[in-house]
Design a protein around this motif. Structure first.
Motif, PDB file in Angstrom:
ATOM      1  N   GLY A 180       0.830  -1.216   0.000  1.00  0.00           N
ATOM      2  CA  GLY A 180       0.000   0.000   0.000  1.00  0.00           C
ATOM      3  C   GLY A 180       0.857   1.256   0.000  1.00  0.00           C
ATOM      4  O   GLY A 180       0.564   2.227  -0.714  1.00  0.00           O
ATOM      5  N   LEU A 181       1.913   1.233   0.776  1.00  0.00           N
ATOM      6  CA  LEU A 181       2.825   2.372   0.798  1.00  0.00           C
ATOM      7  C   LEU A 181       3.494   2.556  -0.557  1.00  0.00           C
ATOM      8  O   LEU A 181       3.716   3.688  -1.011  1.00  0.00           O
ATOM      9  CB  LEU A 181       3.885   2.186   1.874  1.00  0.00           C
ATOM     10  CG  LEU A 181       3.344   2.102   3.323  1.00  0.00           C
ATOM     11  CD1 LEU A 181       4.488   1.823   4.291  1.00  0.00           C
ATOM     12  CD2 LEU A 181       2.628   3.394   3.711  1.00  0.00           C
ATOM     13  N   SER A 182       3.774   1.407  -1.212  1.00  0.00           N
ATOM     14  CA  SER A 182       4.401   1.505  -2.541  1.00  0.00           C
ATOM     15  C   SER A 182       3.460   2.175  -3.537  1.00  0.00           C
ATOM     16  O   SER A 182       3.886   2.982  -4.365  1.00  0.00           O
ATOM     17  CB  SER A 182       4.776   0.100  -3.037  1.00  0.00           C
ATOM     18  OG  SER A 182       5.686  -0.515  -2.151  1.00  0.00           O
ATOM     19  N   VAL A 183       2.147   1.852  -3.467  1.00  0.00           N
ATOM     20  CA  VAL A 183       1.166   2.467  -4.364  1.00  0.00           C
ATOM     21  C   VAL A 183       1.111   3.980  -4.129  1.00  0.00           C
ATOM     22  O   VAL A 183       1.099   4.783  -5.081  1.00  0.00           O
ATOM     23  CB  VAL A 183      -0.219   1.837  -4.158  1.00  0.00           C
ATOM     24  CG1 VAL A 183      -1.301   2.616  -4.915  1.00  0.00           C
ATOM     25  CG2 VAL A 183      -0.199   0.388  -4.618  1.00  0.00           C
ATOM     26  N   ALA A 184       1.099   4.356  -2.839  1.00  0.00           N
ATOM     27  CA  ALA A 184       1.032   5.783  -2.514  1.00  0.00           C
ATOM     28  C   ALA A 184       2.276   6.503  -3.004  1.00  0.00           C
ATOM     29  O   ALA A 184       2.189   7.607  -3.583  1.00  0.00           O
ATOM     30  CB  ALA A 184       0.877   5.950  -0.999  1.00  0.00           C
ATOM     31  N   PRO A 216      -7.133  10.052  -8.130  1.00  0.00           N
ATOM     32  CA  PRO A 216      -7.763   8.725  -7.976  1.00  0.00           C
ATOM     33  C   PRO A 216      -7.465   7.791  -9.148  1.00  0.00           C
ATOM     34  O   PRO A 216      -7.230   6.592  -8.969  1.00  0.00           O
ATOM     35  CB  PRO A 216      -9.255   9.043  -7.909  1.00  0.00           C
ATOM     36  CG  PRO A 216      -9.363  10.490  -7.678  1.00  0.00           C
ATOM     37  CD  PRO A 216      -8.124  11.153  -8.125  1.00  0.00           C
ATOM     38  N   PHE A 217      -7.464   8.384 -10.362  1.00  0.00           N
ATOM     39  CA  PHE A 217      -7.195   7.546 -11.533  1.00  0.00           C
ATOM     40  C   PHE A 217      -5.750   7.027 -11.534  1.00  0.00           C
ATOM     41  O   PHE A 217      -5.487   5.869 -11.899  1.00  0.00           O
ATOM     42  CB  PHE A 217      -7.488   8.344 -12.820  1.00  0.00           C
ATOM     43  CG  PHE A 217      -8.924   8.736 -12.952  1.00  0.00           C
ATOM     44  CD1 PHE A 217      -9.876   7.822 -13.398  1.00  0.00           C
ATOM     45  CD2 PHE A 217      -9.351  10.027 -12.631  1.00  0.00           C
ATOM     46  CE1 PHE A 217     -11.199   8.207 -13.524  1.00  0.00           C
ATOM     47  CE2 PHE A 217     -10.674  10.399 -12.762  1.00  0.00           C
ATOM     48  CZ  PHE A 217     -11.603   9.489 -13.202  1.00  0.00           C
ATOM     49  N   VAL A 218      -4.805   7.873 -11.168  1.00  0.00           N
ATOM     50  CA  VAL A 218      -3.382   7.449 -11.120  1.00  0.00           C
ATOM     51  C   VAL A 218      -3.185   6.363 -10.059  1.00  0.00           C
ATOM     52  O   VAL A 218      -2.516   5.355 -10.285  1.00  0.00           O
ATOM     53  CB  VAL A 218      -2.474   8.653 -10.848  1.00  0.00           C
ATOM     54  CG1 VAL A 218      -1.048   8.200 -10.539  1.00  0.00           C
ATOM     55  CG2 VAL A 218      -2.495   9.588 -12.038  1.00  0.00           C
ATOM     56  N   VAL A 256      -1.913   2.623 -10.767  1.00  0.00           N
ATOM     57  CA  VAL A 256      -0.698   2.052 -10.152  1.00  0.00           C
ATOM     58  C   VAL A 256      -1.044   0.755  -9.421  1.00  0.00           C
ATOM     59  O   VAL A 256      -0.319  -0.257  -9.526  1.00  0.00           O
ATOM     60  CB  VAL A 256      -0.068   3.073  -9.196  1.00  0.00           C
ATOM     61  CG1 VAL A 256       1.030   2.418  -8.361  1.00  0.00           C
ATOM     62  CG2 VAL A 256       0.483   4.254  -9.980  1.00  0.00           C
ATOM     63  N   TRP A 257      -2.159   0.780  -8.677  1.00  0.00           N
ATOM     64  CA  TRP A 257      -2.539  -0.432  -7.938  1.00  0.00           C
ATOM     65  C   TRP A 257      -2.813  -1.598  -8.877  1.00  0.00           C
ATOM     66  O   TRP A 257      -2.364  -2.724  -8.657  1.00  0.00           O
ATOM     67  CB  TRP A 257      -3.771  -0.122  -7.095  1.00  0.00           C
ATOM     68  CG  TRP A 257      -4.196  -1.301  -6.231  1.00  0.00           C
ATOM     69  CD1 TRP A 257      -3.678  -1.691  -5.063  1.00  0.00           C
ATOM     70  CD2 TRP A 257      -5.246  -2.220  -6.538  1.00  0.00           C
ATOM     71  NE1 TRP A 257      -4.316  -2.794  -4.584  1.00  0.00           N
ATOM     72  CE2 TRP A 257      -5.301  -3.142  -5.485  1.00  0.00           C
ATOM     73  CE3 TRP A 257      -6.160  -2.328  -7.593  1.00  0.00           C
ATOM     74  CZ2 TRP A 257      -6.215  -4.180  -5.459  1.00  0.00           C
ATOM     75  CZ3 TRP A 257      -7.059  -3.364  -7.539  1.00  0.00           C
ATOM     76  CH2 TRP A 257      -7.085  -4.288  -6.491  1.00  0.00           C
ATOM     77  N   LEU A 258      -3.558  -1.343  -9.987  1.00  0.00           N
ATOM     78  CA  LEU A 258      -3.842  -2.401 -10.947  1.00  0.00           C
ATOM     79  C   LEU A 258      -2.565  -2.901 -11.614  1.00  0.00           C
ATOM     80  O   LEU A 258      -2.409  -4.104 -11.889  1.00  0.00           O
ATOM     81  CB  LEU A 258      -4.830  -1.875 -12.003  1.00  0.00           C
ATOM     82  CG  LEU A 258      -6.256  -1.624 -11.507  1.00  0.00           C
ATOM     83  CD1 LEU A 258      -7.087  -0.941 -12.601  1.00  0.00           C
ATOM     84  CD2 LEU A 258      -6.914  -2.937 -11.086  1.00  0.00           C
ATOM     85  N   GLY A 259      -1.662  -1.973 -11.914  1.00  0.00           N
ATOM     86  CA  GLY A 259      -0.392  -2.395 -12.537  1.00  0.00           C
ATOM     87  C   GLY A 259       0.417  -3.307 -11.615  1.00  0.00           C
ATOM     88  O   GLY A 259       0.993  -4.310 -12.073  1.00  0.00           O
ATOM     89  N   LEU A 260       0.475  -2.995 -10.318  1.00  0.00           N
ATOM     90  CA  LEU A 260       1.213  -3.860  -9.366  1.00  0.00           C
ATOM     91  C   LEU A 260       0.557  -5.228  -9.244  1.00  0.00           C
ATOM     92  O   LEU A 260       1.253  -6.257  -9.182  1.00  0.00           O
ATOM     93  CB  LEU A 260       1.276  -3.167  -7.999  1.00  0.00           C
ATOM     94  CG  LEU A 260       2.214  -1.950  -7.894  1.00  0.00           C
ATOM     95  CD1 LEU A 260       2.089  -1.308  -6.515  1.00  0.00           C
ATOM     96  CD2 LEU A 260       3.662  -2.375  -8.144  1.00  0.00           C
ATOM     97  N   ARG A 261      -0.776  -5.271  -9.205  1.00  0.00           N
ATOM     98  CA  ARG A 261      -1.466  -6.545  -9.100  1.00  0.00           C
ATOM     99  C   ARG A 261      -1.198  -7.413 -10.323  1.00  0.00           C
ATOM    100  O   ARG A 261      -0.965  -8.631 -10.231  1.00  0.00           O
ATOM    101  CB  ARG A 261      -2.969  -6.325  -8.953  1.00  0.00           C
ATOM    102  CG  ARG A 261      -3.383  -5.601  -7.688  1.00  0.00           C
ATOM    103  CD  ARG A 261      -2.980  -6.367  -6.450  1.00  0.00           C
ATOM    104  NE  ARG A 261      -3.650  -7.655  -6.385  1.00  0.00           N
ATOM    105  CZ  ARG A 261      -3.406  -8.593  -5.470  1.00  0.00           C
ATOM    106  NH1 ARG A 261      -2.431  -8.382  -4.564  1.00  0.00           N
ATOM    107  NH2 ARG A 261      -4.069  -9.725  -5.473  1.00  0.00           N
TER     108      ARG A 261
END
Length: 449
Positions: free
Chosen positions: A390-394, A429-431, A435-440
């Motif tokens: 989560g910290l990485s996404v932020a 919110p879109f970014v 980022v979250w979808l890309g990591l998953r």
């Protein structure tokens, strides 16, 4: 056309054909006196093959004393008539035999004959220089006196110093008498009476009697080995029993709690049983040759006794009965020790296999514990990774929004965007979602790979 030396012959044809004739018996005719020696090697530590060199040197010394050409070094048999006596020499694997025969013009009383044996014709310095140890020294009187068997046997009591005699009618024409005892002169004594033997039978009979005595003594060489092996085998068996008890105790402790300490104790037991296996192997190497040789010699003894074709003399034990009573128990002792060695070695091997299996089980359990701890550490790392994700996404979203902010400021300068902060705020919110979808998606590719 002769083919005796033809190139068509196998290289070993002639010597192999001559082998069956290589040890002929002496041609004896009563009255005759015979002295016989069997000379063993100097020490059990010496290799058996060296007996040939030693005894050939001894024979050559005797021949040199009488001015006779000795046989070649590779010879295993030698016969020569020295005039006063005849010599038959044979070299075997572990011993060599010297048989001296002297023909008498008239029949001497048996007691007088034993004091006039052919050994008296030998130089004393040669006897003292024998290379090896005498295992058999025997005198044989080949007698042709007549009379009843009972009267002849009665007269032998003084000759054999009152010992219990063994005797029988042999080979359908002879009588054999002996007590198998070493007399005061250092020789065992045999009396063979010719009461109707055919030509050449006397020589065969004397040879068989001397072979019985020689092979009997060689067979009995295994008895001291068996007697010395008994205490060593007892000690090894006691230690094996203690080890088995320790294995049971260790098994109970291991079943209660399988720990590193139990594995250490198993390995200590394995070290002890390995040392036991080494000791029994050393004992087997020391004894097996002698036990096998004794078994072979005793078979020869029984074969020669069968060739005598004994017929009982009433009230006198036969040679076969004497051997069954005296020799057979000794050979049974050797066989029992040999079997006991093999059985004990097998028991140690079985215990060793069992202990190695248990050590392997302990090691597998320890490895399983190590793998479980590694799995636990991996799970912990996964949880930490998920917490940090989560910290990485932020963090990634923050840097991406920063880039968009610089882009929006440049667009405002050129008049393309009126309110940069509003646009950047709408993009956050879109970014973050991107980022979250890309990591998953990246995690799914890594796991699938």
């Amino acid at each position: 056309m002769t083919i005796i030396y033809s190139s068509l012959n196998h290289a070993l044809r002639v010597p192999l054909a001559a082998e069956i004739h290589s040890r002929p018996f002496l041609k004896l005719e009563a009255p005759e006196l015979v002295s016989h020696f069997a000379v063993y090697r100097n020490s059990d530590e010496v290799m058996p093959g060296s007996i040939a060199v030693e005894q050939h040197a001894t024979l050559a010394a005797l021949c040199a004393h009488f001015g006779v050409t000795p046989p070649m070094l590779e010879s295993k048999y030698f016969y020569y008539d020295f005039g006063h006596f005849r010599l038959k020499w044979e070299c075997h694997t572990e011993f060599a035999t010297y048989t001296f025969a002297e023909r008498r013009e008239r029949t001497l009383p048996v007691a007088e004959a034993f004091s006039s044996m052919p050994v008296l014709q030998l130089p004393e310095e040669w006897l003292l220089s024998l290379k090896g140890k005498i295992i058999v020294a025997a005198h044989v009187v080949l007698d042709d006196s007549g009379g009843r068997t009972e009267a002849f046997a009665q007269g032998l009591q003084r000759v054999f110093e009152g010992n219990v005699l063994a005797g029988s009618h042999v080979m359908q024409g002879g009588e054999l008498w002996t007590d198998f005892v070493i007399q005061a002169d250092g020789f065992s004594r045999f009396v063979i009476r010719d009461v109707g033997m055919r030509a050449l039978q006397a020589g065969r009979l004397v040879q068989r009697v001397l072979e019985i005595e020689t092979y009997r003594m060689m067979a009995l060489l295994g008895l001291p080995y068996a007697q010395r092996a008994a205490p060593a085998l007892n000690a090894i068996e006691n230690e094996l029993v203690a080890l088995a008890a320790a294995m049971i105790e260790t098994d109970a402790a291991a079943s209660a709690e399988l720990s590193e300490q139990s594995g250490v104790s198993e390995r200590a037991l394995l070290d002890q049983i390995t040392r036991l296996a080494a000791r029994i192997e050393k004992l087997s190497l020391d004894n097996n040759y002698r036990f096998s040789a004794s078994k072979a010699y005793v078979r020869l003894v029984h074969a020669r006794i069968e060739e005598l074709r004994e017929i009982r003399i009433e009230g006198i034990p036969t040679v076969e009965e004497f051997m069954d009573r005296r020799l057979t128990p000794a050979m049974n002792t050797c066989d029992a020790m040999a079997s006991r060695q093999e059985a004990l070695a097998q028991r140690i091997a079985n215990s060793n296999d069992l202990l190695r299996t248990r050590v392997g089980i302990v090691q597998e359990a320890q490895n399983r514990q190590i793998l479980q701890s590694m799995n636990a550490r991996a799970a912990q790392q996964l949880h930490l990774q998920q917490a940090v994700e989560g910290l990485s996404v932020a963090a990634i979203s923050y840097y991406v929004i920063g880039l968009f902010s610089y882009t929006g400021k440049a667009a405002k300068v050129f008049g393309l965007v009126l309110n940069t902060d509003a646009v950047v705020g709408l993009l956050v919110p879109f970014v973050a979602a991107g980022v979250w979808l890309g990591l998953r998606r990246m995690h799914r590719r890594v796991h699938s790979a």
